[in-house]
Every structure is written in C-alpha cells, then in structure tokens.
Design a protein around this motif. Structure first.
Motif, PDB file in Angstrom:
ATOM      1  N   VAL A   4      45.131  46.692  36.851  1.00  0.00           N
ATOM      2  CA  VAL A   4      44.283  47.379  35.886  1.00  0.00           C
ATOM      3  C   VAL A   4      42.849  47.214  36.368  1.00  0.00           C
ATOM      4  CG1 VAL A   4      43.557  47.573  33.487  1.00  0.00           C
ATOM      5  CG2 VAL A   4      45.914  46.904  34.020  1.00  0.00           C
ATOM      6  N   MET A   5      42.141  48.327  36.516  1.00  0.00           N
ATOM      7  CA  MET A   5      40.778  48.308  37.052  1.00  0.00           C
ATOM      8  C   MET A   5      39.772  48.507  35.922  1.00  0.00           C
ATOM      9  SD  MET A   5      39.065  50.669  40.061  1.00  0.00           S
ATOM     10  CE  MET A   5      39.997  49.814  41.345  1.00  0.00           C
ATOM     11  N   PHE A   6      38.737  47.675  35.932  1.00  0.00           N
ATOM     12  CA  PHE A   6      37.692  47.736  34.926  1.00  0.00           C
ATOM     13  C   PHE A   6      36.363  48.069  35.613  1.00  0.00           C
ATOM     14  CE2 PHE A   6      40.955  45.007  33.262  1.00  0.00           C
ATOM     15  CZ  PHE A   6      41.015  45.302  31.909  1.00  0.00           C
ATOM     16  N   GLY A  14      30.111  45.069  37.624  1.00  0.00           N
ATOM     17  CA  GLY A  14      30.794  45.451  38.852  1.00  0.00           C
ATOM     18  C   GLY A  14      32.154  46.067  38.596  1.00  0.00           C
ATOM     19  N   ILE A  15      32.927  46.193  39.669  1.00  0.00           N
ATOM     20  CA  ILE A  15      34.294  46.703  39.591  1.00  0.00           C
ATOM     21  C   ILE A  15      35.254  45.528  39.671  1.00  0.00           C
ATOM     22  CG2 ILE A  15      36.004  48.224  40.623  1.00  0.00           C
ATOM     23  CD1 ILE A  15      33.696  49.732  39.488  1.00  0.00           C
ATOM     24  N   TRP A  16      36.173  45.437  38.710  1.00  0.00           N
ATOM     25  CA  TRP A  16      37.111  44.324  38.623  1.00  0.00           C
ATOM     26  C   TRP A  16      38.538  44.854  38.573  1.00  0.00           C
ATOM     27  CZ3 TRP A  16      35.266  39.137  37.376  1.00  0.00           C
ATOM     28  CH2 TRP A  16      33.884  39.050  37.173  1.00  0.00           C
ATOM     29  N   ILE A  17      39.495  44.014  38.984  1.00  0.00           N
ATOM     30  CA  ILE A  17      40.905  44.300  38.772  1.00  0.00           C
ATOM     31  C   ILE A  17      41.569  43.078  38.157  1.00  0.00           C
ATOM     32  CG2 ILE A  17      41.197  46.048  40.574  1.00  0.00           C
ATOM     33  CD1 ILE A  17      42.354  43.872  42.382  1.00  0.00           C
ATOM     34  N   ASP A  36      48.931  42.213  32.888  1.00  0.00           N
ATOM     35  CA  ASP A  36      48.776  41.549  31.594  1.00  0.00           C
ATOM     36  C   ASP A  36      47.327  41.177  31.306  1.00  0.00           C
ATOM     37  OD1 ASP A  36      48.355  39.502  33.362  1.00  0.00           O
ATOM     38  OD2 ASP A  36      49.840  38.137  32.501  1.00  0.00           O
ATOM     39  N   GLY A  37      46.396  41.597  32.176  1.00  0.00           N
ATOM     40  CA  GLY A  37      44.981  41.306  31.971  1.00  0.00           C
ATOM     41  C   GLY A  37      44.516  39.984  32.539  1.00  0.00           C
ATOM     42  N   SER A  38      45.383  39.261  33.207  1.00  0.00           N
ATOM     43  CA  SER A  38      45.022  37.944  33.716  1.00  0.00           C
ATOM     44  C   SER A  38      44.356  38.028  35.089  1.00  0.00           C
ATOM     45  CB  SER A  38      46.262  37.059  33.824  1.00  0.00           C
ATOM     46  OG  SER A  38      47.181  37.593  34.770  1.00  0.00           O
ATOM     47  N   PHE A  39      43.658  36.947  35.404  1.00  0.00           N
ATOM     48  CA  PHE A  39      43.011  36.725  36.693  1.00  0.00           C
ATOM     49  C   PHE A  39      42.086  37.886  37.092  1.00  0.00           C
ATOM     50  CE2 PHE A  39      42.601  35.545  41.184  1.00  0.00           C
ATOM     51  CZ  PHE A  39      42.405  34.181  41.030  1.00  0.00           C
ATOM     52  N   ALA A  40      41.077  38.124  36.280  1.00  0.00           N
ATOM     53  CA  ALA A  40      40.077  39.142  36.591  1.00  0.00           C
ATOM     54  C   ALA A  40      39.367  38.790  37.889  1.00  0.00           C
ATOM     55  CB  ALA A  40      39.069  39.259  35.451  1.00  0.00           C
ATOM     56  N   THR A  41      39.377  39.731  38.833  1.00  0.00           N
ATOM     57  CA  THR A  41      38.793  39.519  40.159  1.00  0.00           C
ATOM     58  C   THR A  41      37.803  40.634  40.453  1.00  0.00           C
ATOM     59  OG1 THR A  41      40.840  38.477  40.919  1.00  0.00           O
ATOM     60  CG2 THR A  41      39.303  39.257  42.603  1.00  0.00           C
ATOM     61  N   ARG A  42      36.591  40.258  40.808  1.00  0.00           N
ATOM     62  CA  ARG A  42      35.561  41.258  41.073  1.00  0.00           C
ATOM     63  C   ARG A  42      35.708  41.782  42.498  1.00  0.00           C
ATOM     64  NH1 ARG A  42      30.034  40.067  38.588  1.00  0.00           N
ATOM     65  NH2 ARG A  42      30.426  38.024  39.504  1.00  0.00           N
ATOM     66  N   LEU A  43      35.848  43.112  42.602  1.00  0.00           N
ATOM     67  CA  LEU A  43      35.935  43.759  43.907  1.00  0.00           C
ATOM     68  C   LEU A  43      34.569  44.102  44.469  1.00  0.00           C
ATOM     69  CD1 LEU A  43      38.846  46.321  43.354  1.00  0.00           C
ATOM     70  CD2 LEU A  43      38.968  44.088  44.463  1.00  0.00           C
ATOM     71  N   LEU A  44      33.676  44.506  43.590  1.00  0.00           N
ATOM     72  CA  LEU A  44      32.364  44.970  44.035  1.00  0.00           C
ATOM     73  C   LEU A  44      31.308  44.486  43.053  1.00  0.00           C
ATOM     74  CD1 LEU A  44      30.983  46.726  46.228  1.00  0.00           C
ATOM     75  CD2 LEU A  44      31.192  48.653  44.667  1.00  0.00           C
ATOM     76  N   ASP A  45      30.327  43.759  43.554  1.00  0.00           N
ATOM     77  CA  ASP A  45      29.259  43.218  42.714  1.00  0.00           C
ATOM     78  C   ASP A  45      28.144  44.251  42.637  1.00  0.00           C
ATOM     79  OD1 ASP A  45      27.531  41.731  41.273  1.00  0.00           O
ATOM     80  OD2 ASP A  45      27.159  40.201  42.790  1.00  0.00           O
TER      81      ASP A  45
END
Length: 501
Positions: free
Chosen positions: A89-91, A96-99, A103-112
């Motif tokens: 799921v991409m936010f 920035g851009i996160w995935i 289930d919404g867990s472990f938000a990881t930033r792809l682009l700051d």
C-alpha cells in the motif's frame, strides 16, 4: 445485654462494609458494550501512551444506525519488515512517498520529498510495481527520478528544467515550461512490462517536449519539439503509440496563473520510428482524455458553454472521428477500465441534455441508461474499489446494477469498497470526523473518530481497512470486530493512497 446489642450491631455493619468492598470494580470496564444511543454515556477512555493518537469521541447521531460504540484505538506490534514480494500500500504524504505491508505495518519511506502536488500517482508506478518514476522539484529545477520498490534505491535519470532567474517571473517562458511539467501528468509507462518510459521535459528548452527513456539501454530520445508545451502523455494499450497534448499560456493574464488557457494540438507518436501523427483537436481550452476504446481509438469530448458535449472517439492512425453519444453532460464523466462503461452526471437547461440525474453508457451502446434522478457534483472512477463515485449521491457498480448509498447524505467522503463488498466512509458532522463501515446485511458502525486523510482496504483479502489520520498515523481495523490498531506512521498528512502490484 445493652452492650451485647451494640456489639452485635457493630459486627453487622462491619460485615456489610466488607461485602461492599468485595464487589468487583472492573465489571463495567470489562463488559462488552452494547449499541450506543444518544442517551447513553460513552465509557471513559484509558490514558493514552506516547505512541497513541488522541481520538476525539463523537456523539452518535440519528442519521445512521450504529451497531456498536466507537472502540478505543490500541497499539499492536508490527512485523519486523516488508513483505519482499509485495503487494504494498503506497502513501503519498507531505513527508514523502511511503509503502507498507497490506495490513499497514512497517511503513517505509521510498522518497524523502515533500509531496505538495495533487497529481495522480497511479501512472507513476511501473506495470510490474517494481519502480516509481517521479518529477522532483528541487533548488536546481526539475529532475526525473527513478525509485526501486521496495528497496527505495533512487537514481536521477535526467535534469528536466533549470531553475533560472526567469522562473521567478510567473509569465516567463521558463515558468510556463515549469507549470506544464510539474502540474500536469508528465509520466507514462509503456504497457505491458514498462520497458520504456514516456515523459515530458524542457531538456533542450525553452518549452516542454516529449521524450522516451529506455530502461534497459538507459538511452533518452527526444520525440517532439515546438512552441506548444507537451503535457499528458499516455500509451496506447498495445504499447505502440504515445498520445499527448500541446497547451500554452497566452495573455491577457489576470491574477494568479492557473492552468493553460489554450489547447494548441493533439498528436500521437509511433514509438518504433518516432513518426508524429497530427490529430483533431477537441473544442475548448482543456485537453480531454477519457480512456481507450481499443488499441487505436481514444475517447474524448468537447467543452460547451454550459456543459460538455460530443462524446466521441478518435482513430490515432487516420484521425477519423466517430460520435459515441449525442447527449451533453454536466462536465463530470468517468470511464471504467474494467468493462468500458462510462458514468456521467447530467443537468437541465443545457442543449441536448437528458435532464437531471446520473447515467451510465455501457460499452458499445449509444443510448445511456438513467440510474439516479439527482445530478452528481463530481464523478470519479475509484481504481482500488473498482466502482464509480458520484458525489454526493453514492457509488455505482460498473454494470449499473449495484448502488451504495452513503451513511449520511452530503456529509460522507472518501468512500472505499473492499473485495468482500465491505464499505467504509469518512463522515463529518458538527466539525467532527469519524470512520463508518458496513458489511453486507449488517448495520452501519463507527470504527473510530478523528481527522481522517484517506481510507483504503487491504489488497489481499479485503477484510482489513487502513485508516490514515492527518498526523500520519496508520490504523488497521479488521473484520469482524473492526477494532482499530495503530500499525505505523508516515509522520505527516496523507493526500493519496493506492495499491502497488
């Protein structure tokens, strides 16, 4: 005898007091709450921990039937990493851009990068979901950046526009090129595998032109040049042609500079040899692209004085125009890529109007079908839900056979439909927001309150609702109890959420 009576009475009093102390004090707190009405008092919430988000409890209003009280959000431990193979799921957030995992867990930033644009992210994700292409605005100007998913490794492909002194003049040539590249859709991945990336840029200046990037050879090829600003590239479904529009900003200008005020042309470029085909221009100052009827015919329409009109197809090889529908419509229209059906809103008083209401035009038919008696203010296709949103009238299925009414008319926003047919909406009343959900055959229920940014169901089973709050907190609520648990955070407000393969 008198002393004995006194002693007996004192012992009786002590026994009563002892019995009172022995009664449990947590019975109410541990009891399962029943339906809450306006007359009932909501239970006192426990103190929040440092990682919890304060959720404002809102009164239960009589506009929707509730089946349970708003549960208190709780924290739950997240997995230790992302699923290495997706889906995600991409936010898109101001941080920035996160995935995240489904289930919404472990938000990881792809682009700051501070996402201030309202551009749709769907075209920026490669067909395989393994890359993200974006135009990034920085001190040097505009860059085309490629980001690997899920690792977040990024690479600057090319510098698109220099930040010169002229960029601070809102009506300079450099500023017009900036508007065209930054504010319009400027990226398109070639179907089906995304080997080539079409994009616009002012690499050779002074206007935005169309370019092609080969992700295998790393070669960049300029496809067009001219005085018009190239915008909105889109590939034909077979990946053979690139359709794009040319716009310009022409005086007189009044106040703030908005979108282009002139449509200069429409062209298709054959990717194999770069041949440019000039196509008919739709009436009006705005480019209109509704979708593809097949590999060589795209759907467009004209802008009229009080409505939009002349829905038609254009052959990108011959330029031949074929009308799809005689009726006009109330500006808002959307097409389903699932079955080609077109949903539009109509109003009285315009030429060739069908009257007020919401209509569907099935693929291959010339006569629209009326679905609703009241016009909608907006009409959108919702990719993750696979349904049309006709605000504020409700949601319509691609075949027109199913209709989803909102929980509170004209006060319900951000709808989401899951693969299971579960509904979720944000409802705002008395300046208070809350998330309401409904499963087939059941009543509406409130999941949680707060300032809601986005809602989306998980892409795997469609049983978990992800809720993005305005402070960046991501909550998950899973069928059947839908108790919200904070899964992660993207640190700031979210303005778009989508699935990636």
């Amino acid at each position: 005898m008198y002393k004995c009576k006194i002693i007996t009475m004192l012992m009786f009093i002590l026994l009563v007091l002892s019995a009172c102390k022995m009664q449990p004090t947590t019975a109410i707190a541990n009891a399962t709450p029943g339906p809450v009405t306006r007359e009932q008092v909501l239970p006192t919430k426990p103190a929040l921990t440092a990682t919890q988000v304060a959720i404002t409890e809102t009164p239960i209003l009589p506009t929707a039937t509730e089946t349970s009280a708003s549960p208190t959000p709780t924290d739950t431990p997240a997995p230790q990493g992302l699923n290495p193979s997706g889906p995600y799921v991409m936010f898109a957030a101001h941080s920035g851009i996160w995935i995240t995992n489904p289930d919404g867990s472990f938000a990881t930033r792809l682009l700051d990068y501070d996402m201030t644009s309202n551009l749709d992210l769907h075209p920026m994700v490669s067909p395989n979901g393994d890359r993200l292409a974006m135009v990034v605005n920085n001190e040097g100007g505009l860059d085309l950046v490629m980001v690997e998913i899920p690792s977040g490794e990024s690479e600057t492909i090319v510098h698109l526009l220099d930040a010169s002194e002229g960029i601070y003049d809102p009506i300079s040539p450099n500023s017009f090129a900036l508007y065209a590249i930054r504010d319009y859709g400027s990226i398109a991945w070639q179907p089906p595998d995304g080997r080539f990336l079409a994009f616009t840029g002012a690499i050779e200046g002074p206007t935005s032109d169309l370019y092609l990037y080969d992700t295998v050879t790393k070669k960049i090829t300029q496809l067009t040049s001219g005085p018009a600003q190239a915008v909105l590239p889109v590939w034909s479904p077979d990946g053979q042609y690139i359709l794009h529009f040319g716009v310009s900003w022409r005086p007189p200008f009044g106040g703030a500079i908005g979108g282009a005020n002139y449509l200069d042309g429409v062209w298709a470029v054959r990717a194999s040899d770069g041949e440019i085909i000039t196509l008919p221009v739709n009436k009006g100052s705005n480019p209109h692209f509704l979708g593809w009827e097949d590999d060589t015919h795209y759907i467009t329409y004209d802008s009229g004085e009080c409505s939009s009109e002349n829905l038609h197809t254009v052959d990108i090889i011959s330029g031949e125009v074929s009308q799809l529908m005689e009726a006009s419509f109330y500006h808002y229209i959307a097409r389903s890529p699932v079955n080609g059906a077109i949903l539009f809103s109509s109003d009285v008083g315009c030429p060739d109007s069908l009257g007020a209401g919401v209509f569907i035009l099935p693929s291959g038919q010339a006569d629209p079908i009326k679905l609703h008696d009241i016009k909608a203010w907006t009409v959108e296709w919702m990719p993750e839900s696979g349904i049309f949103d006709a605000y504020p009238e409700g949601l319509f299925s691609v075949d027109g056979q199913m209709y989803y009414a909102s929980p509170v008319y004209d006060k319900s926003f951000k709808p989401a439909i899951s693969k299971q047919g579960y509904q979720a909406w944000e409802v705002i009343e008395n300046f208070q927001g809350r998330v309401m959900s409904r499963v087939p055959g059941k009543d509406w229920r409130t999941i949680m309150g707060g300032k809601i940014d986005e809602l989306i169901w998980d892409p795997v089973e469609g049983k978990t609702l992800l809720i993005a709050l305005s402070n960046g907190s991501i909550y998950a609520a899973t069928y059947p109890d839908f108790a919200p648990h904070q899964m992660s955070s993207v640190e700031d407000s979210v303005f778009q959420v989508l699935w990636t393969p």
